[in-house]
Design an enzyme around this catalytic site. Structure first.
Site, short mmCIF file in Angstrom:
data_model
loop_
_atom_site.label_atom_id
_atom_site.label_comp_id
_atom_site.label_asym_id
_atom_site.label_seq_id
_atom_site.Cartn_x
_atom_site.Cartn_y
_atom_site.Cartn_z
N ASP A 69 0.85 -1.14 0.05
CA ASP A 69 -0.11 0.10 -0.02
C ASP A 69 0.97 1.23 0.19
OD1 ASP A 69 -2.06 1.71 -0.01
OD2 ASP A 69 -3.27 0.84 1.49
C1 BGC Z 1 -4.95 3.21 -0.33
C2 BGC Z 1 -5.06 2.34 -1.63
C3 BGC Z 1 -4.88 3.03 -3.02
C4 BGC Z 1 -3.60 3.68 -2.60
C5 BGC Z 1 -3.27 4.42 -3.97
C6 BGC Z 1 -3.80 4.17 -0.44
O1 BGC Z 1 -3.78 5.08 0.61
O2 BGC Z 1 -5.13 2.80 1.04
O3 BGC Z 1 -6.36 1.54 -1.49
O4 BGC Z 1 -4.89 2.16 -3.98
O5 BGC Z 1 -3.51 4.81 -1.72
O6 BGC Z 1 -4.28 5.59 -4.24
#
Ligand code: BGC
Length: 731
Positions: A287
């Site tokens: 993540d």
């Molecule tokens: C979120 C993800 C997301 C990523 C990219 C993160 O903070 O938890 O779900 O895909 O950001 O935007």
């Protein structure tokens, strides 16, 4: 004084420099390139295009590309290509992420964008949030949404879609509840798999997230979630496994910790369960924002790609390999996994061309409307008050600020930016044309709203939550606004909304309450004061049009709750978004209520329609099956009313005779069926014996007990509505 100011300025500068150094992308410098002896370099661009490669072929080609790469090149594959300046100002909004560009290996950048409500680029179609789509219990619809969103992503030049979210809804206060498919692992798994199949059919790499136990926003970066091995295997992971078995290309690790380790560094989750036990052939991405802490540990644990840039991989990982702290095979494996998936999916023939006309095409907008119609859940309809008649409704009062608001849901990563949004008010006005007078009152003054309501033939109150109240938790204003979402503060509507409903409900007995929000909203204090309640979730850009059609009977409601609506918080597990460590137990949602013998406000699977369905003649094709066997349950479902409709037939399995502690029952199958007035259909739902297993943490294996299981079929999880037969699993 001057000296103090200078000192302060120097400290601020030093701090800023430190921060930049800490966060700055640390990509390996690959200045000297030595072609491995005796090998002609085979590039990504040399892989034949235009035909479907068998997995072994894709693997062989990936190994050939890998053989031509230096260690530096392989390490480069393991980090995103975002630069620090990409984070400044508005640059992040609506822009794609990139990874893996390597000209020498013939690799273009892998372009990613967010989901799962649509595509976070340009003005794409904004579908209802996944929780609303889960309420349709319609796998085919979810597959078509996957196809449509992926086609739009391709039209934007993207190849990797950061969807679906399949974290289990353990508690309705979780800020990102709207992004997933409900409280039940079976339903979540089926819907997630459908979205993946749809998207990957467009040669897009779908990304299932966030693996695992990620269902608190406020402490998501740090919280250590503890769950014993049975809760983990039986409750929190089955849906991830289902999506992996459906062939998902990418798994995103979660920010939180599980059992002490950050998910991006958890050998148990990544290597032991995901890769070794489930046989996952794709790659694991972290993540995004500081989701990886210890690069050596993460690489060894099985993390393949650090996003959005090289922070703890990159040069640091390269050095760790050179020092012998990380095995070179670990880097080989990660690069191979990424290359293999890319080769498999980027060289396949495309089913269509991806022109810009696909973005928010009329077909996709219609699909968003269909999804909104199928996801609306009619919770209560006394009288029945609904559907309203156009002929007798001369004046319709529409009350509440949300009735005129573009309320699409979260404004974090799942945000979509459609050009037009049909609000409930606009939808009703367009549907009714000039025939019915539609009066709107924002409800700010309850006395005024009361008098508007009193003078109308029917009243629609729209109340609920917005992205200010719930959504992804972004502690700093990363995006264009300062609203940050996070976990919702309360289960019930806010006091002014409740007072408004009571006032309007008293003034007009023909009042319908429409609720907007990501998950359960408690209704105990006003539920008996209004005749009709409808759960609309965040119904997407066409939500208002769908609502109008449903309220006036052009559409028969068919949505069913993908979660339990409790009477109050006492019926839920605890929700703790402050402690550094929390325990997730084996029970939540309907399994918890049934265990305690409590009645919810509305049970899991509940949803009314304008017709009546009768269930009869439940039978199995076998009364005894072996451990590898399957039983097929069949039931006659009749539409006993005068309108056509669609019904979601649900199958639960009861474990009352188990020797171990197990829930009363769990969902194990469902089917959506369309029935004309008076029509009967025999609906058949299969159940495999292996899906009846529990996890034995001592023997570390799944055990199918030899015993009698109840097979329960009906319109919701409410015990009194279910027909029962028994199947025995024998040796
Ligand atoms: C979120 C993800 C997301 C990523 C990219 C993160 O903070 O938890 O779900 O895909 O950001 O935007």
């Amino acid at each position: 004084m001057l000296a103090a100011i200078a000192l302060l300025a120097a400290s601020v500068l030093a701090l800023a420099a430190l921060l930049v150094w800490w966060a700055y992308p640390k990509r390996p410098v690959d200045s000297v390139w030595v072609r491995p002896a005796g090998l002609a370099v085979f590039k990504f661009t040399d892989v034949p295009r235009g035909r479907v490669l068998a997995p072994e072929e894709a693997d062989a080609y990936a190994r050939r590309v890998l053989a031509g790469m230096t260690l530096e090149q392989k390490v480069l594959q393991m980090s995103g290509d975002t630069w620090l300046w990409d984070f400044t100002g508005q640059r992040l909004i609506g822009r794609p992420w990139r990874s893996g560009r390597d000209r020498r290996a013939g690799l273009p950048a892998l372009v990613h964008s967010d989901g799962p409500r649509g595509v976070g680029l340009g003005s794409s179609t904004c579908f209802p949030v996944p929780m609303a789509r889960a309420a349709s219990w319609d796998r085919g619809l979810e597959r078509r949404i996957g196809e449509a969103a992926a086609a739009e992503l391709r039209a934007h030049g993207g190849r990797m879609w950061l969807a679906p979210t399949v974290n289990l809804l353990r508690h309705p206060l979780w800020g990102r509840a709207q992004e997933t498919y409900g409280e039940d692992p079976f339903l979540v798994g089926e819907m997630g798999a459908a979205l993946v199949e749809g998207a990957q059919g467009q040669n897009v790499l779908a990304t299932v997230k966030h693996y695992a136990l990620n269902s608190i926003e406020r402490t998501r970066a740090t919280v250590d979630v503890r769950a014993d091995e049975r809760a983990l295997r039986e409750v929190y992971l089955p849906h991830f496994r289902r999506v992996v078995e459906a062939g998902v290309a990418v798994v995103m690790s979660a920010y939180n910790r599980v059992g002490g380790d950050h998910c991006s560094e958890s050998r148990h989750l990544l290597r032991e369960i995901l890769k070794d036990e489930w046989g996952f052939r794709g790659f694991v991405v972290s993540d995004w924002f500081f989701g990886v802490h210890d690069g050596v540990k993460a690489a060894e644990a099985g993390l393949d790609l650090e996003m959005p840039m090289a922070r703890v991989f990159g040069r640091k990982l390269l050095a760790a390999v050179r020092r012998g702290e990380v095995k070179a095979e670990v880097v080989d494996e990660a690069a191979l996994r990424i290359l293999r998936r890319r080769i498999e999916m980027e060289t396949r023939p495309d089913p269509r061309a991806y022109g810009p006309d696909l973005i928010r095409s009329p077909d996709h907008v219609r699909l968003a409307g269909e999804a909104a119609e199928k996801g609306l859940v009619l919770l209560k309809n006394e009288g029945p008050l609904l559907p309203l008649s156009r002929d007798t409704t001369k004046t319709l009062a529409v009350i509440g600020a949300l009735a005129a608001a573009e309320n699409l849901g979260d404004r974090g990563s799942s945000r979509v930016y459609p050009k037009d949004v049909v609000t409930p008010l606009a939808g009703l006005r367009a549907f009714l044309g000039g025939q019915t007078r539609v009066v709107h009152d924002d409800g700010a003054d309850p006395a005024r709203a009361r008098s508007v309501a009193a003078g109308a033939d029917a009243v629609v109150v729209v109340a609920g939550f917005t992205s200010r109240d719930e959504g992804e938790y972004l502690p700093f204003a990363l995006f264009d606004e300062t609203e940050t979402g996070g976990d919702r503060a309360q289960l019930a509507l806010e006091d002014p909304d409740r007072a408004l409903i009571l006032a309007v409900g008293d003034a007009n007995p023909r009042t319908i309450v429409v609720l907007e929000g990501g998950a359960a909203i408690t209704v105990e204090d006003w539920k008996d004061r209004v005749p009709a309640i409808l759960m609309a979730f965040y119904p997407g850009e066409q939500g208002g049009a769908a609502l109008a059609r449903l309220l006036f009977g052009a559409v028969n409601p068919s949505g069913k709750l993908p979660f339990t609506v409790p009477r109050d918080g006492g019926q839920l597990p605890s929700f703790d978004n402050v402690s550094p460590s929390v325990e997730y137990g084996y029970y939540h949602g309907y399994t918890l209520l049934e265990k305690r013998g409590q009645e919810p406000a509305f049970p899991f699977g509940h949803g009314l329609s304008y017709t009546r369905y009768v269930y009869e003649n439940l039978a199995l094709d076998a009364t005894a099956i072996g451990e590898d066997g399957e039983v097929r349950a069949s039931v006659d479902v009749t539409n006993a009313g005068t309108r056509p409709g669609e019904e979601v037939v649900q199958l639960y399995v009861g474990f009352g005779r188990s020797r171990v502690d197990r829930p009363r029952k769990r969902l194990r199958g469902f089917e959506r069926v369309a029935l004309g007035p008076g029509e009967t259909r025999r609906v058949t739902i299969p159940v495999k014996a292996k899906d009846l297993a529990y996890y034995d943490p001592v023997a570390r294996k799944w055990v199918v007990e030899r015993m009698e299981y109840d097979v329960l079929v009906g319109p919701s999880s409410r015990p009194s509505e279910l027909l029962v037969v028994v199947v025995t699993v024998v040796d």
